[in-house]
Design an enzyme around this catalytic site. Sequence first.
Site, short mmCIF file in Angstrom:
data_model
loop_
_atom_site.label_atom_id
_atom_site.label_comp_id
_atom_site.label_asym_id
_atom_site.label_seq_id
_atom_site.Cartn_x
_atom_site.Cartn_y
_atom_site.Cartn_z
N TYR A 52 0.84 -1.21 0.00
CA TYR A 52 0.00 0.00 0.00
C TYR A 52 0.86 1.25 0.00
CZ TYR A 52 -3.23 3.52 1.87
OH TYR A 52 -3.98 4.65 2.08
N GLY A 59 -5.74 5.33 0.08
CA GLY A 59 -7.15 5.46 0.41
C GLY A 59 -7.98 4.49 -0.40
N HIS A 82 -2.85 16.28 -0.12
CA HIS A 82 -3.18 16.15 1.29
C HIS A 82 -2.96 17.44 2.07
CE1 HIS A 82 -3.36 12.00 0.15
NE2 HIS A 82 -3.48 11.55 1.39
N ASN A 191 1.68 10.27 7.05
CA ASN A 191 1.03 9.16 7.74
C ASN A 191 1.37 9.14 9.22
OD1 ASN A 191 -0.62 6.94 7.84
ND2 ASN A 191 0.45 5.85 6.19
N ARG A 277 -14.13 21.57 49.89
CA ARG A 277 -13.69 20.34 50.54
C ARG A 277 -13.40 19.19 49.58
NH1 ARG A 277 -18.71 17.14 51.67
NH2 ARG A 277 -20.47 18.58 51.43
#
Length: 545
Positions: A52, A59, A82, A191, A277
């Site tokens: 890939y 994608g 991108h 990435n 408190r």
Amino acid sequence: MSVIRSARPLDWRDLCAVAAGAPLTLATDARERIGAARALVEQINARGIRAYGVNTGVGALCDVVVSPAEQHALSHNILMSHAVGVGAPLGTQETRAIMAAAINNYAHGHSGVRVEVVERLVALLEADCLPEVPALGSVGYLSHMAHIALVCVGAGHARWHGERVSGAEALRRLGLAPLSLEAKEGLSLVNGTPCVTGLAALALQRAHWLLDWADAVAAMSFENLGGQMAAFDAASLAYRVSPGLAQVGARMRAALAGSGLLAAALGRRTQDPLSMRTIPHVHGAARDVLAATAEVVNRELASTTDNPIVAGTPDEPRVFSQAHAVGASIALAMDSLAAAVAQVAAMAERRLDRLVNPLVSGLPAFLAEASGTRSGFMIAQYTAAALVAQNRREAAPASLDGGVTSGLQEDHLCHATPAALKALAVIENSSRIFGIELLAAAQAYDLQPVSAERAPYTEALYAKVRAALPPYRDDRPLADDMGRAFRMIADGGPPPLPVFTAPATPASPSSPEGWAPGEPMAIAHAHTASANDAMPGVMGAFVGP
């Protein structure tokens, strides 16, 4: 001092050091790992092993085979397509932290980029020539790193000594040529989870400072309001098992030790309001979240968050093309930290309201020196209430936002980077809220009707405020004072607390087996201005048990 990426991964403190300007150096073994991973990519390509983003599209285009001749174009085009960030750019520290996280990721030796690519990021850091990175537009991790990588190839924009220049001009001034990307490098440059991890490291540092200030400022308000010290009794607090609660209880005892104001108020009430408190319970819970978040961030930095991952040997290269770039764990951690800090700040606003409200404070109305003609801190409390409401909106979990992208290929989104950005926004808002409480508490001391001494520690904090700002008499815009108080809190931790060690108490029947309240869950020395020396979290040394 230089931060060195060697066989040991960087941790969140290292990222913060680089973000603040420390140089980052690649050790020889890190360079060797990066080079070995590059050799694996070359073998994968030569053998035609489908991988890939190496020899396929990305994608929804993951099944489209890309020939060797097209792989340079694929890498280059990934950056261009991108780089879709919008909005105002990230700050200097945020950009440096992200770049350091990316370098750390490549140095694991499973990404497959060339050493020259990593060295280019190191060179930009060293020259403090930082890419312009729009803050918005990411559902996960892609756009921020794409804008950083643009400068490496001579595109995009950068800041050079405060001047905005093109990426090409930035490289020219550095004497560097634009990189020509090879197979997989475009994908690896965008990435993984460096963007969220870098931002998360800064969130940890800023939240740590804020929580230390939260204890200190709360002590001032508690003292002004005549609180009952029983709320911080070590034996009582030991019945609830929480390292953070034990730490905060000890810090409050140390901060308020020797208070004449509290001695005068002893026995005045059976119980204080919850905003007083439950300081150990709420602040302590946030510290527990902080420690857990630090562990998540350090695990992220110890992990390879690339897709695909390359492994094996040149003779038997392997490709793992799955989902390590998805930042589900760190997204959840950032959401949790944002909610924890927002709750601490919400309680601060309630104490602030008690300080300015004459019905419960025992002080002049709204801490004004003359009622009627002066409003004092009346409207400052409005600002704090508005910031609390803003925090409530920002603290909604980003990790549940979901969404579908890339033609159904990426049909589950964790929104890790938006979660980190929201956490940083909550921390900033909260620092402003505590700045207002700090000013109000100092003003309350000036108007305190009880003639008694403050605790030595709160006296020192009061003096720190008054060295910078005089009492408020409606004689100047209060916003300016609030801005200076914000910077006091946002820029580092408060003065260190004194050493305070209380005796251990006997174990109770409800204690966990082998644990006596006041013993193993505490370290008998002072928690100073920094709790960063504990691993893997950030709890640091406790003040007493």
